[in-house]
Scaffold this motif. Structure first.
Motif, mmCIF file in Angstrom:
data_model
loop_
_atom_site.group_PDB
_atom_site.id
_atom_site.type_symbol
_atom_site.label_atom_id
_atom_site.label_comp_id
_atom_site.label_asym_id
_atom_site.label_seq_id
_atom_site.Cartn_x
_atom_site.Cartn_y
_atom_site.Cartn_z
ATOM 1 N N ILE A 119 0.840 -1.204 0.000
ATOM 2 C CA ILE A 119 0.000 0.000 0.000
ATOM 3 C C ILE A 119 0.874 1.253 0.000
ATOM 4 C CG2 ILE A 119 -1.661 1.355 1.335
ATOM 5 C CD1 ILE A 119 -2.798 -1.312 2.378
ATOM 6 N N GLY A 120 1.818 1.321 0.915
ATOM 7 C CA GLY A 120 2.682 2.502 1.007
ATOM 8 C C GLY A 120 3.472 2.740 -0.264
ATOM 9 N N ASN A 121 3.977 1.654 -0.867
ATOM 10 C CA ASN A 121 4.716 1.791 -2.123
ATOM 11 C C ASN A 121 3.817 2.374 -3.211
ATOM 12 O OD1 ASN A 121 5.823 -0.852 -0.678
ATOM 13 N ND2 ASN A 121 7.513 0.120 -1.775
ATOM 14 N N CYS A 122 2.578 1.880 -3.295
ATOM 15 C CA CYS A 122 1.637 2.391 -4.297
ATOM 16 C C CYS A 122 1.309 3.857 -4.026
ATOM 17 C CB CYS A 122 0.359 1.561 -4.311
ATOM 18 S SG CYS A 122 0.560 -0.092 -4.992
ATOM 19 N N ALA A 153 2.070 6.651 -6.691
ATOM 20 C CA ALA A 153 0.942 7.417 -7.225
ATOM 21 C C ALA A 153 1.145 8.910 -7.007
ATOM 22 C CB ALA A 153 -0.361 6.953 -6.585
ATOM 23 N N THR A 154 1.635 9.279 -5.832
ATOM 24 C CA THR A 154 1.884 10.696 -5.545
ATOM 25 C C THR A 154 2.921 11.260 -6.511
ATOM 26 O OG1 THR A 154 1.283 10.464 -3.230
ATOM 27 C CG2 THR A 154 2.713 12.313 -3.788
ATOM 28 N N ASP A 155 3.997 10.514 -6.740
ATOM 29 C CA ASP A 155 5.042 10.993 -7.654
ATOM 30 C C ASP A 155 4.564 11.010 -9.108
ATOM 31 O OD1 ASP A 155 6.693 11.400 -5.506
ATOM 32 O OD2 ASP A 155 8.038 9.720 -5.942
ATOM 33 N N VAL A 156 3.802 9.990 -9.510
ATOM 34 C CA VAL A 156 3.266 9.959 -10.877
ATOM 35 C C VAL A 156 2.353 11.159 -11.098
ATOM 36 C CG1 VAL A 156 1.658 8.730 -12.405
ATOM 37 C CG2 VAL A 156 3.514 7.470 -11.278
ATOM 38 N N ARG A 157 1.508 11.473 -10.104
ATOM 39 C CA ARG A 157 0.544 12.567 -10.233
ATOM 40 C C ARG A 157 1.167 13.923 -9.864
ATOM 41 N NH1 ARG A 157 -2.459 9.305 -6.991
ATOM 42 N NH2 ARG A 157 -2.590 10.996 -5.476
ATOM 43 N N SER A 158 2.386 14.142 -10.297
ATOM 44 C CA SER A 158 3.067 15.420 -10.098
ATOM 45 C C SER A 158 3.574 15.904 -11.448
ATOM 46 C CB SER A 158 4.226 15.251 -9.099
ATOM 47 O OG SER A 158 5.242 14.434 -9.653
ATOM 48 N N GLY A 159 4.195 17.080 -11.439
ATOM 49 C CA GLY A 159 4.769 17.601 -12.682
ATOM 50 C C GLY A 159 3.736 17.696 -13.782
ATOM 51 N N PRO A 160 4.039 17.153 -14.974
ATOM 52 C CA PRO A 160 3.109 17.282 -16.101
ATOM 53 C C PRO A 160 1.825 16.462 -15.929
ATOM 54 C CG PRO A 160 4.941 15.878 -16.713
ATOM 55 C CD PRO A 160 5.270 16.450 -15.351
ATOM 56 N N LEU A 161 1.798 15.583 -14.924
ATOM 57 C CA LEU A 161 0.595 14.773 -14.677
ATOM 58 C C LEU A 161 -0.100 15.173 -13.374
ATOM 59 C CD1 LEU A 161 1.914 11.263 -15.824
ATOM 60 C CD2 LEU A 161 0.361 12.809 -17.054
ATOM 61 N N SER A 221 -11.067 12.747 -7.348
ATOM 62 C CA SER A 221 -12.414 12.938 -6.813
ATOM 63 C C SER A 221 -12.578 12.260 -5.463
ATOM 64 C CB SER A 221 -13.456 12.378 -7.784
ATOM 65 O OG SER A 221 -13.367 13.033 -9.021
ATOM 66 N N PHE A 222 -11.786 11.227 -5.213
ATOM 67 C CA PHE A 222 -11.841 10.467 -3.965
ATOM 68 C C PHE A 222 -10.413 10.292 -3.448
ATOM 69 C CE2 PHE A 222 -15.391 9.004 -6.595
ATOM 70 C CZ PHE A 222 -16.460 9.209 -5.730
ATOM 71 N N PRO A 223 -10.227 10.067 -2.142
ATOM 72 C CA PRO A 223 -8.876 9.792 -1.634
ATOM 73 C C PRO A 223 -8.294 8.551 -2.326
ATOM 74 C CG PRO A 223 -10.404 10.185 0.173
ATOM 75 C CD PRO A 223 -11.237 10.090 -1.078
ATOM 76 N N TYR A 224 -6.981 8.573 -2.556
ATOM 77 C CA TYR A 224 -6.318 7.445 -3.207
ATOM 78 C C TYR A 224 -6.386 6.213 -2.305
ATOM 79 C CZ TYR A 224 -2.882 4.539 -5.524
ATOM 80 O OH TYR A 224 -2.268 3.487 -6.160
ATOM 81 N N HIS A 225 -6.803 5.097 -2.888
ATOM 82 C CA HIS A 225 -6.934 3.833 -2.165
ATOM 83 C C HIS A 225 -6.524 2.712 -3.113
ATOM 84 C CE1 HIS A 225 -9.043 0.262 -0.584
ATOM 85 N NE2 HIS A 225 -8.827 0.824 0.580
ATOM 86 N N PRO A 226 -5.278 2.221 -3.026
ATOM 87 C CA PRO A 226 -4.856 1.177 -3.966
ATOM 88 C C PRO A 226 -5.697 -0.082 -3.811
ATOM 89 C CG PRO A 226 -3.153 1.569 -2.292
ATOM 90 C CD PRO A 226 -4.243 2.566 -2.057
#
Length: 190
Positions: free
Chosen positions: A108-111, A115-123, A128-133
């Motif tokens: 979970i923590g790795n995801c 996810a936080t790093d992927v959803r940065s910069g140009p992305l 709409s909802f809290p991230y929940h892998p």
């Protein structure tokens, strides 16, 4: 509909944009098992996108930004190490959303970090909802089929090593195709 739905739909995005998503695929033999279950409960998305944990839900981006997005995702993958994932049991988002999922018990923590790093910069984007892998196994199917998926996969236990994540791009027909795999090559997290 929830944020992580890779539903095939007609492209309504302008031609100068792409719709991309990023995910951690579930490997075999569990992938086929989850596809079979999703088909069994009548989920029309069963064979359209492989079983996965979403890192970036479908997101419209300018085509001119695609090279920068590839560089961004390459950097993200290079800063995260491979990790172990354990899928175990089921959960649901009802009554908020008619979704049954297989729970991520380990990783979970790795995801979350990925996810936080992927959803940065140009992305960069909000959700709409809290991230929940999780791994969706039934979505918008009749209540009895949601219950069948929930109980039928309740004993599932799948352990595997995550060594990469995958970028998908929506085709002009509205389906999803692999754009690129990104190997995780970063040093271990401390």
């Amino acid at each position: 509909m929830n944020d992580d739905t890779f539903v095939p739909r007609s492209r309504t995005a302008p031609p100068q944009t792409s719709v991309v998503g990023v995910l951690v695929p579930v490997p075999e033999p569990w992938a086929q098992l989850l596809v079979d279950w999703r088909s069994k409960v009548g989920d029309p998305q069963a064979t359209l996108v492989p079983p996965h944990v979403t890192l970036l839900p479908p997101t419209e981006v300018p085509c001119a930004d695609r090279a920068g997005i590839t560089e961004h995702l390459t950097r993200v993958a290079a800063s995260h190490p491979p990790f172990d994932m354990h899928l175990s049991g089921t959960g649901t988002f009802m009554p908020v959303s008619d979704v049954v999922f297989v729970a991520v018990a380990r990783g979970i923590g790795n995801c979350e970090l990925l996810a936080t790093d992927v959803r940065s910069g140009p992305l960069a984007r909000t959700l709409s909802f809290p991230y929940h892998p999780h791994v969706t196994v039934a979505h918008d199917v009749p209540r009895d089929m949601l219950e069948l998926a929930y109980t039928g996969l309740g004993d599932l236990s799948a352990e595997f090593r995550v060594t990469s994540f995958t970028e998908f791009e929506q085709t002009p027909a509205g389906t999803w195709a692999v754009a690129r795999e990104y190997p995780l090559t970063g040093p271990p997290h401390r």
